[in-house]
Motif scaffolding. Structure first.
Motif, mmCIF file in Angstrom:
data_model
loop_
_atom_site.group_PDB
_atom_site.id
_atom_site.type_symbol
_atom_site.label_atom_id
_atom_site.label_comp_id
_atom_site.label_asym_id
_atom_site.label_seq_id
_atom_site.Cartn_x
_atom_site.Cartn_y
_atom_site.Cartn_z
ATOM 1 N N PHE A 167 0.747 -1.316 -0.161
ATOM 2 C CA PHE A 167 0.199 -0.042 -0.019
ATOM 3 C C PHE A 167 1.057 1.074 0.237
ATOM 4 C CE2 PHE A 167 -1.578 2.816 2.434
ATOM 5 C CZ PHE A 167 -2.590 3.831 1.749
ATOM 6 N N THR A 168 0.539 2.073 -0.808
ATOM 7 C CA THR A 168 1.021 3.574 -0.174
ATOM 8 C C THR A 168 0.031 4.336 -1.026
ATOM 9 O OG1 THR A 168 1.529 3.549 -3.500
ATOM 10 C CG2 THR A 168 3.072 2.828 -1.857
ATOM 11 N N ALA A 169 -0.146 5.993 -0.259
ATOM 12 C CA ALA A 169 -1.138 6.769 -0.150
ATOM 13 C C ALA A 169 -0.608 7.440 -1.972
ATOM 14 C CB ALA A 169 -0.961 7.424 0.893
ATOM 15 N N GLU A 170 0.338 7.176 -2.748
ATOM 16 C CA GLU A 170 0.383 7.952 -3.542
ATOM 17 C C GLU A 170 -0.379 7.849 -4.930
ATOM 18 O OE1 GLU A 170 4.438 7.138 -5.433
ATOM 19 O OE2 GLU A 170 5.249 7.530 -3.059
ATOM 20 N N GLY A 171 -1.215 8.479 -5.235
ATOM 21 C CA GLY A 171 -2.432 8.471 -6.478
ATOM 22 C C GLY A 171 -3.490 8.340 -5.970
ATOM 23 N N GLY A 172 -3.709 8.878 -4.566
ATOM 24 C CA GLY A 172 -5.316 9.048 -4.259
ATOM 25 C C GLY A 172 -5.889 8.006 -3.481
ATOM 26 N N ASP A 173 -4.696 6.860 -3.408
ATOM 27 C CA ASP A 173 -5.862 5.844 -3.192
ATOM 28 C C ASP A 173 -5.613 5.364 -1.702
ATOM 29 O OD1 ASP A 173 -7.584 3.015 -2.799
ATOM 30 O OD2 ASP A 173 -6.349 2.180 -4.154
ATOM 31 N N LEU A 174 -6.755 5.402 -0.966
ATOM 32 C CA LEU A 174 -6.087 5.008 0.618
ATOM 33 C C LEU A 174 -6.944 3.713 0.949
ATOM 34 C CD1 LEU A 174 -7.198 9.072 2.048
ATOM 35 C CD2 LEU A 174 -5.084 7.880 1.275
ATOM 36 N N ASN A 175 -7.558 3.438 0.128
ATOM 37 C CA ASN A 175 -8.360 1.504 0.091
ATOM 38 C C ASN A 175 -7.286 0.236 0.618
ATOM 39 O OD1 ASN A 175 -11.030 2.324 0.650
ATOM 40 N ND2 ASN A 175 -10.667 3.077 -1.640
ATOM 41 N N ARG A 176 -6.523 -0.319 1.877
ATOM 42 C CA ARG A 176 -5.907 -1.707 1.601
ATOM 43 C C ARG A 176 -6.202 -2.229 1.092
ATOM 44 N NH1 ARG A 176 -1.368 0.140 4.649
ATOM 45 N NH2 ARG A 176 -2.568 2.111 6.583
ATOM 46 N N ARG A 177 -5.855 -3.251 0.390
ATOM 47 C CA ARG A 177 -6.490 -4.338 -0.781
ATOM 48 C C ARG A 177 -5.334 -5.386 -0.482
ATOM 49 N NH1 ARG A 177 -9.896 -1.450 -3.798
ATOM 50 N NH2 ARG A 177 -8.811 0.826 -4.339
ATOM 51 N N ILE A 178 -6.071 -6.280 -1.179
ATOM 52 C CA ILE A 178 -5.589 -8.228 -0.319
ATOM 53 C C ILE A 178 -5.459 -9.139 -1.810
ATOM 54 C CG2 ILE A 178 -5.979 -8.033 1.622
ATOM 55 C CD1 ILE A 178 -8.615 -10.304 1.095
ATOM 56 N N SER A 179 -5.100 -10.182 -2.122
ATOM 57 C CA SER A 179 -5.239 -11.156 -3.121
ATOM 58 C C SER A 179 -5.871 -11.565 -2.390
ATOM 59 C CB SER A 179 -3.785 -11.694 -3.271
ATOM 60 O OG SER A 179 -4.154 -12.200 -4.432
ATOM 61 N N LEU A 180 -7.183 -12.772 -2.443
ATOM 62 C CA LEU A 180 -7.070 -14.079 -1.396
ATOM 63 C C LEU A 180 -6.903 -14.918 -3.107
ATOM 64 C CD1 LEU A 180 -9.787 -15.034 0.437
ATOM 65 C CD2 LEU A 180 -11.187 -14.383 -0.939
ATOM 66 N N HIS A 181 -7.158 -16.294 -1.908
ATOM 67 C CA HIS A 181 -6.410 -17.515 -2.495
ATOM 68 C C HIS A 181 -7.152 -18.923 -2.409
ATOM 69 C CE1 HIS A 181 -3.783 -21.577 -2.239
ATOM 70 N NE2 HIS A 181 -4.678 -21.447 -3.567
ATOM 71 N N ALA A 182 -7.895 -19.900 -2.875
ATOM 72 C CA ALA A 182 -8.630 -20.787 -2.104
ATOM 73 C C ALA A 182 -8.543 -22.165 -3.438
ATOM 74 C CB ALA A 182 -10.281 -20.447 -2.579
ATOM 75 N N LYS A 183 -8.121 -23.024 -2.439
ATOM 76 C CA LYS A 183 -8.084 -24.431 -2.830
ATOM 77 C C LYS A 183 -8.879 -25.192 -3.665
ATOM 78 C CE LYS A 183 -4.849 -28.233 -3.165
ATOM 79 N NZ LYS A 183 -3.648 -28.395 -2.754
ATOM 80 N N ILE A 184 -9.373 -25.381 -4.596
ATOM 81 C CA ILE A 184 -10.991 -26.460 -4.336
ATOM 82 C C ILE A 184 -10.858 -27.563 -5.357
ATOM 83 C CG2 ILE A 184 -13.496 -26.162 -4.824
ATOM 84 C CD1 ILE A 184 -12.794 -23.426 -5.120
ATOM 85 N N ASN A 185 -11.598 -28.684 -4.740
ATOM 86 C CA ASN A 185 -11.173 -29.876 -4.896
ATOM 87 C C ASN A 185 -12.398 -30.224 -5.139
ATOM 88 O OD1 ASN A 185 -11.180 -32.982 -4.812
ATOM 89 N ND2 ASN A 185 -11.076 -33.630 -2.976
ATOM 90 N N THR A 186 -12.625 -30.548 -6.481
ATOM 91 C CA THR A 186 -13.831 -30.388 -7.717
ATOM 92 C C THR A 186 -13.379 -31.987 -8.299
ATOM 93 O OG1 THR A 186 -12.626 -29.846 -9.912
ATOM 94 C CG2 THR A 186 -13.198 -28.253 -8.597
ATOM 95 N N PRO A 187 -14.480 -32.486 -8.692
ATOM 96 C CA PRO A 187 -14.513 -33.796 -9.863
ATOM 97 C C PRO A 187 -13.720 -33.861 -10.272
ATOM 98 C CG PRO A 187 -16.576 -32.679 -9.030
ATOM 99 C CD PRO A 187 -15.532 -31.518 -9.007
ATOM 100 N N HIS A 188 -12.661 -32.654 -11.131
ATOM 101 C CA HIS A 188 -11.469 -32.271 -12.222
ATOM 102 C C HIS A 188 -10.239 -32.143 -11.177
ATOM 103 C CE1 HIS A 188 -14.785 -32.663 -15.083
ATOM 104 N NE2 HIS A 188 -15.677 -31.809 -14.374
ATOM 105 N N GLY A 189 -10.354 -32.504 -10.036
ATOM 106 C CA GLY A 189 -8.842 -32.609 -9.176
ATOM 107 C C GLY A 189 -9.149 -31.494 -8.559
#
Length: 86
Positions: free
Chosen positions: A21-43
Motif C-alpha cells: 500500500f502506498t498513499a500515492e495516487g490518492g488511493d487510501l484503500n487496503r488491498r488483498i489477494s485471496l486464494h482458495a484451493k477447491i477440490n472438484t471432480p476434475h481435481g
C-alpha cells in the motif's frame, strides 16, 4: 470493498496476502489477494481473486505481487483461475 470466492465444491484451504500500500495516487484503500484451493471432480483448482488499486503505479505493483503469490502457491501444471476488479 472486499473480495470473496464461493464454491459448490469443498474449499480444501484458503488464505490471503495483503498487497503493498502506498498513499500515492490518492488511493487510501487496503488491498488483498485471496486464494482458495477447491477440490472438484476434475481435481484441485486454484482460484485467486483481487481488487487492485485505481492508482496506475499501485496497479503495477499489485500485479507483480499477485503474480508472485500465484507462483508461490501452485505447481507448474496446476489449473489456476485469476479474477477480480483490475
Amino acid at each position: 470493498e472486499g473480495t470473496g470466492i464461493a464454491s459448490k465444491y469443498p474449499i480444501e484451504n484458503w488464505d490471503w496476502v495483503p498487497l503493498n500500500f502506498t498513499a500515492e495516487g490518492g488511493d487510501l484503500n487496503r488491498r488483498i489477494s485471496l486464494h482458495a484451493k477447491i477440490n472438484t471432480p476434475h481435481g484441485n483448482i486454484h482460484f485467486f481473486n483481487a481488487h487492485w488499486s485505481y492508482s496506475r503505479e499501485q496497479q503495477i505493483q499489485n500485479a507483480i505481487e499477485t503474480w508472485n503469490n500465484i507462483q508461490s502457491k501452485t505447481l507448474p501444471n496446476s489449473t489456476v483461475f485469476f479474477m477480480g476488479d483490475f
